[in-house]
Design an enzyme around this catalytic site. Structure first.
Site, PDB file in Angstrom:
ATOM      1  N   ASP A   1      67.818  35.510  74.155  1.00 50.71           N
ATOM      2  CA  ASP A   1      66.434  35.555  74.656  1.00 50.71           C
ATOM      3  C   ASP A   1      65.474  35.296  73.502  1.00 50.71           C
ATOM      4  O   ASP A   1      65.809  35.526  72.340  1.00 50.71           O
ATOM      5  CB  ASP A   1      66.124  36.948  75.228  1.00 50.71           C
ATOM      6  CG  ASP A   1      66.730  37.171  76.611  1.00 50.71           C
ATOM      7  OD1 ASP A   1      67.135  36.194  77.258  1.00 50.71           O
ATOM      8  OD2 ASP A   1      66.793  38.341  77.026  1.00 50.71           O
TER       9      ASP A   1
ATOM     10  N   ARG B   1      67.198  27.140  77.343  1.00 45.86           N
ATOM     11  CA  ARG B   1      66.372  27.646  78.447  1.00 45.86           C
ATOM     12  C   ARG B   1      64.904  27.434  78.091  1.00 45.86           C
ATOM     13  O   ARG B   1      64.465  27.814  77.010  1.00 45.86           O
ATOM     14  CB  ARG B   1      66.620  29.139  78.648  1.00 45.86           C
ATOM     15  CG  ARG B   1      65.723  29.769  79.719  1.00 45.86           C
ATOM     16  CD  ARG B   1      65.727  31.297  79.660  1.00 45.86           C
ATOM     17  NE  ARG B   1      67.038  31.860  79.832  1.00 45.86           N
ATOM     18  CZ  ARG B   1      67.373  33.095  79.422  1.00 45.86           C
ATOM     19  NH1 ARG B   1      66.491  33.859  78.802  1.00 45.86           N
ATOM     20  NH2 ARG B   1      68.583  33.545  79.616  1.00 45.86           N
TER      21      ARG B   1
END
Ligand code: FDA
Length: 309
Positions: free
Chosen positions: A135, A185
């Site tokens: 992340d 992402r």
């Protein structure tokens, strides 16, 4: 004002207890968090995988300032990967890791601790037949996170990165990372960032997202298009058609509980659709801080309670 109020709520044990025990909280939390235990998260994962969706599991917790907590977080991921392997779920489910939760912010050798913990998680993921995505947190950690990503990818090139469209630097980062085998992402970005580093208004962030998306979709890597925004989903579909991208060469991603019907629609149309599934008992801070970091997130969560569209 709202931000200050929410941040003080996130620190108050009394309010935490009130919110945690209020009946409405349980339904809101159950909508966005897949459970407190690893077993509950695995059960939610099974349901999603059986419905044709992919999953990335996130064990809630961040900003670890204590070595023991960083090690406990690593061990919780190792256990989760073991469970996913035992349950035969690793072809559909991977894990997402916040480096701050495995030690990145520890004084002194935090980056080294985070790298070693992340290496252990990547090794366990590979042994179980799946992958890890790192992340991305606030902009003060971007350089450090990308540096750790580079080191991890030396042994585990399958490790996914996250880039945030609202940062001015992101189009260039996309160009660096749009190479063969690189999983990236792309999200809008969830933190409150200063004007000096990030676009502020929604139209500018959306335009920056499209520019970054074009770089990733036009490149050689594997884009992971993380958004609930119908316009951006449509632009991705259009770009894929025009660029002749096969449906298995990119994927859509959305958060657990947000637009579940749209998640099902995309999966049933043959797209790869991955759901980001948070679990763990740190949900209070997660939900309240997300709202405090960016007041738009408050509307984002409230809207989700009102609609499943
Ligand atoms: P935005 O919030 O601007 O919404 C755009 C439009 O989408 C709305 O106008 C509406 O039409 C529709 N929509 C949005 N929410 C809806 C709802 N609840 N119900 C109905 N319609 C809705 N951030 C970060 O900083 N680091 C990270 O690592 C990640 N990781 C991550 C993974 C995944 C899988 C996702 C989906 C998101 C993240 N994020 C993140 C969070 C991300 O940066 C961002 O804050 C949220 O996804 C919200 O942005 P949207 O792109 O959804 O658009």
């Amino acid at each position: 004002m709202l931000r200050r109020l929410l941040l003080s709520m996130s620190r108050s044990e009394r309010i935490r207890h009130l919110v945690e025990t209020a009946p409405v909280s349980r339904s809101v939390v159950a909508r966005f968090v897949a459970g407190v235990s690893a077993e509950e998260a695995v059960a939610a994962t099974r349901e999603l995988v059986e419905a044709g969706l992919l999953v990335s599991l996130d064990r809630l917790g961040e900003d670890t300032l204590d070595l023991r907590q960083a090690t406990d977080t690593r061990d919780a991921y190792l256990r989760m990967l073991q469970l996913l392997g035992d349950e035969g779920l690793t072809s559909g489910a991977e894990v997402s890791v916040k480096l701050s939760a495995v030690g990145q912010a520890l004084p002194g050798d935090g980056e080294k601790v985070a790298l070693e913990n992340a290496q252990a998680i990547c090794a366990a993921a590979r042994a179980a037949g799946t992958t890890v995505t790192l992340d991305m947190e606030d902009h003060t950690t971007t350089d450090s996170t990308l540096a750790i990503l580079g080191k991890l990818r030396a042994d585990f090139p399958e490790t996914g990165a996250v880039l945030q469209a609202y940062l001015h630097r992101t189009e260039a980062d996309c160009r660096d990372l749009a190479h063969a085998g690189s999983r990236v992402r792309l999200c809008k970005g969830a933190y409150k960032e200063p004007e000096s580093v990030a676009f502020q208004g929604k139209p500018d962030v959306d335009k920056a997202y499209v520019r970054a998306l074009k770089v990733l979709m036009g490149g050689e890597g594997y884009p992971m298009v993380a958004t609930h925004d119908p316009r951006l989903v449509a632009i991705t579909e259009d770009l894929a058609r025009r660029l002749g991208r096969a449906p298995d060469s990119y994927e859509f991603q959305m958060l657990y509980g947000i637009r579940p019907n749209e998640q099902q629609r995309l999966a049933s149309q043959g797209y790869q659709m991955r759901v980001y599934v948070p679990y763990g008992d740190e949900w209070y801070g997660y939900l309240v801080r997300r709202m405090a970091e960016r007041p738009a997130n408050l509307a984002f969560f409230l809207r989700s309670v009102a609609t499943k569209g």
